[in-house]
Design an enzyme around this catalytic site. Structure first.
Site, mmCIF file in Angstrom:
data_model
loop_
_atom_site.group_PDB
_atom_site.id
_atom_site.type_symbol
_atom_site.label_atom_id
_atom_site.label_comp_id
_atom_site.label_asym_id
_atom_site.label_seq_id
_atom_site.Cartn_x
_atom_site.Cartn_y
_atom_site.Cartn_z
ATOM 1 N N SER A 1 24.666 21.260 -18.062
ATOM 2 C CA SER A 1 25.058 20.366 -16.989
ATOM 3 C C SER A 1 24.159 19.381 -16.522
ATOM 4 C CB SER A 1 25.908 21.425 -15.979
ATOM 5 O OG SER A 1 26.928 22.075 -16.753
HETATM 6 C C1 59J Z 1 28.437 28.347 -20.010
HETATM 7 C C2 59J Z 1 28.090 26.175 -22.430
HETATM 8 C C3 59J Z 1 28.259 25.955 -25.057
HETATM 9 C C4 59J Z 1 28.177 25.026 -25.492
HETATM 10 C C5 59J Z 1 29.603 28.793 -20.424
HETATM 11 C C6 59J Z 1 27.533 29.302 -19.475
HETATM 12 C C7 59J Z 1 30.007 25.105 -23.339
HETATM 13 C C8 59J Z 1 30.299 24.237 -24.366
HETATM 14 C C9 59J Z 1 29.938 23.807 -26.941
HETATM 15 C C10 59J Z 1 29.845 30.287 -20.381
HETATM 16 C C11 59J Z 1 27.604 30.455 -19.440
HETATM 17 C C12 59J Z 1 28.781 31.076 -20.056
HETATM 18 C C13 59J Z 1 29.383 22.430 -27.019
HETATM 19 S S1 59J Z 1 29.225 28.290 -15.680
HETATM 20 O O1 59J Z 1 26.160 24.615 -16.469
HETATM 21 O O2 59J Z 1 29.771 25.793 -18.666
HETATM 22 O O3 59J Z 1 24.632 26.801 -13.083
HETATM 23 O O4 59J Z 1 25.169 28.426 -12.093
HETATM 24 O O5 59J Z 1 27.097 27.089 -22.529
HETATM 25 O O6 59J Z 1 30.383 24.866 -22.226
HETATM 26 O O7 59J Z 1 31.702 23.865 -24.462
HETATM 27 O O8 59J Z 1 29.003 32.369 -19.958
HETATM 28 N N1 59J Z 1 27.241 26.946 -14.443
HETATM 29 N N2 59J Z 1 27.783 26.276 -17.731
HETATM 30 N N3 59J Z 1 28.578 26.263 -21.233
HETATM 31 N N4 59J Z 1 28.669 25.761 -23.473
HETATM 32 N N5 59J Z 1 29.788 24.333 -25.677
HETATM 33 C C14 59J Z 1 28.398 26.744 -15.212
HETATM 34 C C15 59J Z 1 28.393 25.723 -16.405
HETATM 35 C C16 59J Z 1 27.288 24.534 -15.984
HETATM 36 C C17 59J Z 1 26.856 27.954 -13.741
HETATM 37 C C18 59J Z 1 27.582 29.119 -13.350
HETATM 38 C C19 59J Z 1 28.509 29.593 -14.591
HETATM 39 C C20 59J Z 1 28.788 26.272 -18.653
HETATM 40 C C21 59J Z 1 28.539 28.667 -12.109
HETATM 41 C C22 59J Z 1 28.251 26.841 -20.076
HETATM 42 C C23 59J Z 1 25.562 27.770 -12.752
HETATM 43 O O9 59J Z 1 27.634 24.081 -14.821
#
Ligand code: 59J
Length: 601
Positions: free
Chosen positions: A293
């Site tokens: 992100s």
């Molecule tokens: C995620 C991903 C993997 C790759 C999802 C992390 C995708 C995706 C395919 C599930 C843990 C989890 C290309 S979530 O960074 O969305 O910073 O505190 O790894 O989405 O499509 O069990 N961040 N993270 N996604 N993948 N592929 C959130 C988010 C982020 C957080 C928390 C939890 C993901 C609030 C991550 C943070 O903003």
């Protein structure tokens, strides 16, 4: 008659003697003439070879200091004892004593000398302390000599290990800045002619052939104190979360100079033999991560530049998930409903980033990422640095265009992340990374300063009450930043139990001084994300660094308010107790934990 005869014979004898002497004299004169006039060079050389020697004048490698002149790599004089095996073997009876003084077993010494019996040079022991080497030479074993060398010492050990790298036994850089700046740091050996006696002692300095030039000193941009803070906080976070590895890079925003770069695991460069290859990796420049992100900030830069978005443009993220053509699912942590462009960053919505990306061209997205240095060399000069992978946009399918927009399908180094965010804090001007103080590294304007400022304001919400990185906040300062929690690729997909926890932030947000990237791998337990694991590390390091560098607070009201609140709470909880009489026999009970020091201020 008798007299006459004897007179006759006397004259003959005299002539004979004079004749013999004359012939002898002539032979001697002839020999002398032969030696002196006809072939003098050969004999001159033969004579001199025994006594006249051209020997190198050792010179030390330049010192490496931090930006405040604190020594980080210094050369100390040592002695290397060497021998002429042919000569030593003529006095084999002295080998045990020699071995004793050298501190090596006699058999080992004997074997080593025998192996080189036909050679004229062998090191017996290198880098001895001068007193011990002198004791060896003082034994007076013919053919044993000592020569001055320099040994590199790294006073900060594992804290600076990856930045500095190290030298080999011949004092040449092997890794890190020792390698990148090897030519600058290495001195030029001189040479001189000297006369030695049979024992190898210098009798006379004949003349100087070439003066020695010591190596140049190198003043790094690194601040030893910030480096130490970053190292300490990274290491303790890894222990706290059972994480496997991590990196931190701190950049001075106005100049692009690197103030700190640390990795875990690390190694002690003063005792390298026990270090593993894994510990020696300078992960901040050699290991790539899918940024997740933290990419969204750069995607939003393209969105703002496209003219289709302002920070307040509504973005619908309902119902919290979507499916791309081709069946690729995209999910948010939960359904954030209707957000603004800013809100997509605050909440870190993958669906939001995808909707925004749908309004942009591949070329524009790619161009923006490239301008911010992704997929590009950083200019740091580190040997072995990688530039990550950012594929060209004509290879992106529709799914990739979206996933790259929120950070998957490309890879970056921690240094690249720090540098990109530093550029946002620097009014949209990116510097080449440099580790040299005052290097005035080249910079390029990559986005309009107005857009850079908007991104800063948007990123401030991330550390605010609604954001994902509340724990990055620093009391008294405005902090901008972005979290990322990226599942790791493995086994043809993404695995559920391995994450990269990322936070990249800037402080003070009103006029950024520091940009800092934190990447922590494989945190275990319930807390594994950027907000939970990496943001607190940012908080701790920046709290210290802001103080060390005397950076004035840009949110002093917050600091006053918090101070007043703390004092009020402390007073209410524990009214100041009356002083207790102290006797030697019965020590006073310690003050109750509920009476913090603030009560007394
Ligand atoms: C995620 C991903 C993997 C790759 C999802 C992390 C995708 C995706 C395919 C599930 C843990 C989890 C290309 S979530 O960074 O969305 O910073 O505190 O790894 O989405 O499509 O069990 N961040 N993270 N996604 N993948 N592929 C959130 C988010 C982020 C957080 C928390 C939890 C993901 C609030 C991550 C943070 O903003």
């Amino acid at each position: 008659m008798k007299v006459q005869r004897s007179t006759y014979s006397l004259r003959h004898r005299l002539i004979a003697v004079v004749g013999v002497l004359g012939v002898c004299g002539l032979v001697l004169v002839g020999r002398a003439a032969h030696l002196q006039l006809i072939s003098p060079d050969f004999y001159q050389q033969q004579g001199d070879a025994r006594f006249l020697r051209e020997v190198p004048i050792p010179t030390s490698r330049g010192m490496i200091t931090d930006r405040n002149g604190e020594p980080l790599a210094v050369s100390s004089p040592v002695e290397s004892v060497w021998a002429n095996p042919k000569e030593v073997l003529q006095h084999a009876d002295q080998l045990p004593a020699l071995a004793g003084a050298l501190g090596i077993p006699a058999e080992v010494l004997q074997q080593r000398i025998l192996q080189k019996a036909d050679k004229e040079f062998i090191y017996l022991r290198r880098h001895m302390n001068p007193a011990s080497a002198q004791a060896v030479v003082d034994l007076g074993v013919p053919g044993v000599y000592s020569q001055r060398e320099f040994r590199r010492f790294y006073p900060h050990g594992e804290v600076m290990a990856h930045v500095l790298g190290f030298t080999n036994i011949d004092d040449r850089g092997q890794e890190g800045l020792e390698l990148a700046f090897d030519d600058w740091l290495t001195g030029k050996k001189g040479s001189q002619r000297i006369i030695r006696d049979r024992r190898g002692r210098t009798v006379e300095n004949v003349d100087l052939v070439q003066a020695a030039e010591p190596g140049h000193d190198l003043v790094l941009s690194i601040d030893r104190r910030i480096q130490y803070l970053a190292y300490r906080e990274l290491k303790s976070s890894l222990i706290e979360h059972g994480a496997s590895s991590g990196s931190i890079v701190v950049v001075d925003v106005p100049t692009g100079e690197i103030l700190a770069m640390v990795n875990q695991p690390s190694f002690n460069p003063n005792a390298r033999e026990s270090a593993t290859m894994d510990a020696m990796r300078n992960r901040a420049v050699t290991d790539v991560v899918e940024p997740g992100s933290v990419m969204k900030t750069l995607t939003l830069a393209a969105a703002l530049e496209s003219g289709k978005f302002t920070p307040d443009t509504p973005v619908d993220t309902s119902p919290g998930y979507m499916t791309l053509p081709g069946g690729h699912p995209i999910r948010d942590f939960r359904n954030y409903g209707m957000l603004t462009l800013t809100g997509v960053l605050t909440k870190s919505s993958n669906v939001g980033a995808t909707r925004i990306s749908n309004e942009l061209t591949r070329e524009h997205q790619y161009d923006m990422y490239q301008r911010f240095g992704l997929g590009q060399p950083s200019g740091s000069g580190f040997i072995g640095e990688v530039q990550g992978v950012l594929r060209s946009p004509n290879e992106w399918g529709p799914a990739e265009k979206a996933t790259i927009a929120y950070g998957y399908g490309l890879s970056v180094t921690p240094l690249q992340l720090a540098r990109a965010y530093a550029a946002i804090g620097n009014g949209g001007r990116i510097h080449e990374a440099t580790f040299v103080k005052g290097a005035d590294s080249p910079s390029t304007q990559v986005v309009d300063p107005v857009i850079a400022r908007q991104l800063m304001t948007m990123m401030e919400t991330v550390t605010g009450p609604e954001g994902t990185a509340r724990r990055a906040a620093v009391l008294g300062y405005r902090v901008a930043g972005k979290t990322g929690t990226a599942r790791k690729a493995g086994g043809g997909g993404y695995v559920a139990n391995r994450h990269a926890a990322v936070f990249v932030g800037l402080v003070p947000a009103s006029n950024p001084k520091f940009a800092m990237a934190v990447v922590i791998h494989d945190a275990q337990g319930l807390e594994y994300g950027g907000g939970a694991v990496s943001a607190p590390v940012f908080h701790h390091v920046m709290e210290g660094a802001l103080r060390l560098m005397d950076v004035p607070p840009d949110n002093i009201e917050q600091w006053f308010a918090a101070q007043a609140k703390r004092k009020a709470a402390a007073l209410a909880a524990a009214p100041r107790p009356a002083p207790v009489a102290v006797t030697v026999a019965a020590p006073a009970a310690p003050a109750p934990a509920s009476a913090p020091a603030e009560v007394l201020r």
